[in-house]
Design a protein around this motif. Structure first.
Motif, PDB file in Angstrom:
ATOM      1  N   ALA A   1       0.692  -1.118   0.136  1.00 16.31           N
ATOM      2  CA  ALA A   1      -0.001   0.066   0.035  1.00 16.31           C
ATOM      3  C   ALA A   1       0.642   1.298  -0.001  1.00 16.31           C
ATOM      4  N   PRO A   2       0.398   2.545  -0.310  1.00 14.65           N
ATOM      5  CA  PRO A   2       1.343   3.496  -0.472  1.00 14.65           C
ATOM      6  C   PRO A   2       1.742   3.925   1.015  1.00 14.65           C
ATOM      7  N   GLY A   3       3.098   4.226   0.605  1.00 19.47           N
ATOM      8  CA  GLY A   3       3.544   4.719   2.239  1.00 19.47           C
ATOM      9  C   GLY A   3       4.001   3.451   3.210  1.00 19.47           C
ATOM     10  N   LYS A   4       3.639   2.212   2.566  1.00 14.79           N
ATOM     11  CA  LYS A   4       3.890   0.940   3.566  1.00 14.79           C
ATOM     12  C   LYS A   4       4.956   0.094   2.737  1.00 14.79           C
ATOM     13  N   GLN A   5       5.474  -0.782   3.695  1.00 15.06           N
ATOM     14  CA  GLN A   5       6.379  -1.879   3.099  1.00 15.06           C
ATOM     15  C   GLN A   5       5.306  -2.996   2.617  1.00 15.06           C
ATOM     16  N   ARG A   6       6.075  -3.811   1.670  1.00 16.08           N
ATOM     17  CA  ARG A   6       5.525  -4.807   1.053  1.00 16.08           C
ATOM     18  C   ARG A   6       5.190  -5.822   2.035  1.00 16.08           C
ATOM     19  N   GLU A   7       4.215  -6.502   1.942  1.00 14.53           N
ATOM     20  CA  GLU A   7       3.747  -7.415   3.142  1.00 14.53           C
ATOM     21  C   GLU A   7       3.232  -8.885   2.486  1.00 14.53           C
TER      22      GLU A   7
END
Length: 122
Positions: free
Chosen positions: A39-45
């Protein structure tokens, strides 16, 4: 080995989508196939992963709503997403690792698909 993802789009909260990801190339074997999201501004999970034997692993946030499956004959992994929430909005990436033919040898691969956008909004 290349991965081609498809199936993203815009859906209302509570709706469903099905993502597909097909692997192509001189594949000898595929180990784990999985889906990640960013998601925008978040790390890949990690969202979900699937082993050749059928074992699955899900992020807590999607348990009971998402289902991962694979067709080993088609080298394809699917992600069925139900009861979608706005917080599921992200770019979804598929990933696979395994071995491929390279001349007289096998080599390892760890490949990513190009990403497909999933937007959950009313």
């Amino acid at each position: 080995v290349q991965l081609q993802a498809s199936g993203g789009g815009l859906v209302r909260p509570g709706g469903s989508l099905r993502l597909s990801c097909a692997a192509s190339g001189p594949i000898f074997s595929i180990n784990v196939m999985g889906w990640y999201r960013q998601a925008p501004g978040k790390q890949r999970e990690l969202v979900a992963a699937n082993t050749p034997g059928g074992s699955t692993n899900y992020a807590d946030s999607v348990k009971g709503r998402f289902t991962i499956s694979r067709d080993n004959a088609k080298n394809t992994v699917y992600l069925e997403m139900n009861s979608l929430k706005p917080e599921d909005t992200a770019v979804y990436y598929c990933n696979a690792d395994g071995r491929y033919y390279s001349g007289s040898y096998y080599r390892s691969f760890d490949s990513w698909g190009q990403g497909t956008q999933v937007t959950v909004s009313s």
